[in-house]
Write a protein that holds these residues in place. Structure first.
Motif, mmCIF file in Angstrom:
data_model
loop_
_atom_site.group_PDB
_atom_site.id
_atom_site.type_symbol
_atom_site.label_atom_id
_atom_site.label_comp_id
_atom_site.label_asym_id
_atom_site.label_seq_id
_atom_site.Cartn_x
_atom_site.Cartn_y
_atom_site.Cartn_z
ATOM 1 N N MET A 1 0.830 -1.184 0.000
ATOM 2 C CA MET A 1 0.000 0.000 0.000
ATOM 3 C C MET A 1 0.870 1.242 0.000
ATOM 4 N N SER A 2 0.332 2.268 -0.607
ATOM 5 C CA SER A 2 1.009 3.551 -0.660
ATOM 6 C C SER A 2 0.082 4.595 -0.047
ATOM 7 N N PHE A 3 0.661 5.498 0.771
ATOM 8 C CA PHE A 3 -0.139 6.475 1.497
ATOM 9 C C PHE A 3 0.349 7.890 1.271
ATOM 10 N N ASP A 4 -0.573 8.823 1.445
ATOM 11 C CA ASP A 4 -0.282 10.250 1.521
ATOM 12 C C ASP A 4 -1.082 10.792 2.696
ATOM 13 N N LEU A 5 -0.609 11.872 3.273
ATOM 14 C CA LEU A 5 -1.414 12.600 4.241
ATOM 15 C C LEU A 5 -2.051 13.749 3.479
ATOM 16 N N MET A 6 -3.357 13.805 3.491
ATOM 17 C CA MET A 6 -4.089 14.802 2.715
ATOM 18 C C MET A 6 -4.865 15.708 3.660
ATOM 19 N N GLU A 7 -4.715 17.024 3.488
ATOM 20 C CA GLU A 7 -5.560 17.936 4.255
ATOM 21 C C GLU A 7 -6.916 18.013 3.573
ATOM 22 N N VAL A 8 -7.962 17.872 4.350
ATOM 23 C CA VAL A 8 -9.323 17.857 3.829
ATOM 24 C C VAL A 8 -9.872 19.282 3.850
ATOM 25 N N MET A 9 -10.306 19.725 2.708
ATOM 26 C CA MET A 9 -10.879 21.069 2.561
ATOM 27 C C MET A 9 -12.405 20.967 2.519
ATOM 28 N N ALA A 10 -13.057 22.095 2.606
ATOM 29 C CA ALA A 10 -14.519 22.122 2.589
ATOM 30 C C ALA A 10 -15.079 21.479 1.319
ATOM 31 N N ALA A 11 -14.391 21.635 0.218
ATOM 32 C CA ALA A 11 -14.881 21.126 -1.067
ATOM 33 C C ALA A 11 -14.743 19.608 -1.216
ATOM 34 N N ASN A 12 -14.016 18.935 -0.326
ATOM 35 C CA ASN A 12 -13.822 17.487 -0.415
ATOM 36 C C ASN A 12 -15.035 16.737 0.143
ATOM 37 N N VAL A 13 -16.187 16.933 -0.478
ATOM 38 C CA VAL A 13 -17.457 16.412 0.032
ATOM 39 C C VAL A 13 -17.438 14.890 0.147
ATOM 40 N N ASP A 14 -16.873 14.187 -0.812
ATOM 41 C CA ASP A 14 -16.847 12.723 -0.746
ATOM 42 C C ASP A 14 -16.055 12.230 0.466
ATOM 43 N N VAL A 15 -14.967 12.907 0.779
ATOM 44 C CA VAL A 15 -14.182 12.529 1.965
ATOM 45 C C VAL A 15 -15.003 12.810 3.217
ATOM 46 N N HIS A 16 -15.664 13.956 3.272
ATOM 47 C CA HIS A 16 -16.499 14.277 4.429
ATOM 48 C C HIS A 16 -17.617 13.244 4.602
ATOM 49 N N ARG A 17 -18.163 12.744 3.502
ATOM 50 C CA ARG A 17 -19.204 11.705 3.594
ATOM 51 C C ARG A 17 -18.648 10.443 4.257
ATOM 52 N N THR A 18 -17.426 10.072 3.912
ATOM 53 C CA THR A 18 -16.798 8.905 4.531
ATOM 54 C C THR A 18 -16.572 9.141 6.018
ATOM 55 N N LEU A 19 -16.070 10.311 6.391
ATOM 56 C CA LEU A 19 -15.827 10.619 7.798
ATOM 57 C C LEU A 19 -17.136 10.638 8.584
ATOM 58 N N TYR A 20 -18.174 11.160 7.979
ATOM 59 C CA TYR A 20 -19.501 11.176 8.605
ATOM 60 C C TYR A 20 -19.998 9.749 8.818
ATOM 61 N N ARG A 21 -19.822 8.902 7.817
ATOM 62 C CA ARG A 21 -20.230 7.501 7.924
ATOM 63 C C ARG A 21 -19.472 6.793 9.043
ATOM 64 N N TRP A 22 -18.157 7.081 9.156
ATOM 65 C CA TRP A 22 -17.378 6.491 10.253
ATOM 66 C C TRP A 22 -17.995 6.848 11.601
ATOM 67 N N ASP A 23 -18.375 8.118 11.770
ATOM 68 C CA ASP A 23 -18.994 8.540 13.031
ATOM 69 C C ASP A 23 -20.330 7.827 13.248
ATOM 70 N N GLN A 24 -21.105 7.655 12.203
ATOM 71 C CA GLN A 24 -22.390 6.964 12.318
ATOM 72 C C GLN A 24 -22.213 5.506 12.733
ATOM 73 N N GLU A 25 -21.187 4.863 12.199
ATOM 74 C CA GLU A 25 -21.001 3.425 12.411
ATOM 75 C C GLU A 25 -20.219 3.074 13.675
#
Length: 178
Positions: free
Chosen positions: A1-25
């Protein structure tokens, strides 16, 4: 696997959806904070709050990004930025599927390197807290060189037990990039 550290901006809606789902689950959400835990707001209210906090510079979110799967593995959230004291608190989270693989250490290590070289917040100190029973988090922080600054006795009240809160910090000059 290869990784990067990415800063999440307001426009990264798909990433925010994943983070929201993590909180829900996450069934043990209350074990990851000493702050009051309330029901998650609906998606629109969640995004409105996140966007406001990101744009007002009250919050910064980073994810460990799997470049192969093009998906986040975990997140680090930085908050309570104090520009006068050049300090900030941070917390981190990995969903259960990504725990015990070393991803947390890699994510926080990369985060520390980014934040201690960041020209925006110009931090002198980062700090984090954890419950005394959260052994993986204690090992992660201590393994990265964090110092135990103090213990707040009986600070975490869970349904079946009470735990102390361990307060850790790391100064920029102490960061070795472990």
């Amino acid at each position: 696997m290869s990784f990067d550290l990415m800063e999440v901006m307001a426009a990264n809606v798909d990433v925010h959806r994943t983070l929201y789902r993590w909180d829900q689950e996450e069934i043990y959400r209350e074990r990851f904070t000493c702050r009051p835990v309330s029901a998650l707001p609906d998606w629109d209210a969640f995004m409105e709050s996140i966007v406001h906090r990101l744009r007002s510079d009250a919050l910064r979110i980073f994810v460990l990004w799997d470049t192969t799967k093009k998906a986040p593995i975990g997140r680090v959230t930085t908050f309570d930025h104090n520009p006068r004291n050049r300090s900030a608190e941070f917390g981190y989270y990995l969903p259960p599927v990504h725990r015990q693989h070393g991803y947390g250490r890699e994510m926080v290590r990369r985060f520390l390197s980014v934040m201690f070289s960041d020209g925006i917040w110009r931090l002198h100190k980062l700090y984090a807290t954890t419950a005394s029973g959260n052994i993986p988090s204690i090992r992660l922080l201590e393994g990265l060189g964090f110092h135990l600054d103090g213990i707040m006795r009986e600070h975490y009240w869970f349904e079946t037990e009470v735990q102390d809160q361990r307060c850790y910090s790391l100064l920029a000059r102490e960061w070795t990039g472990r």
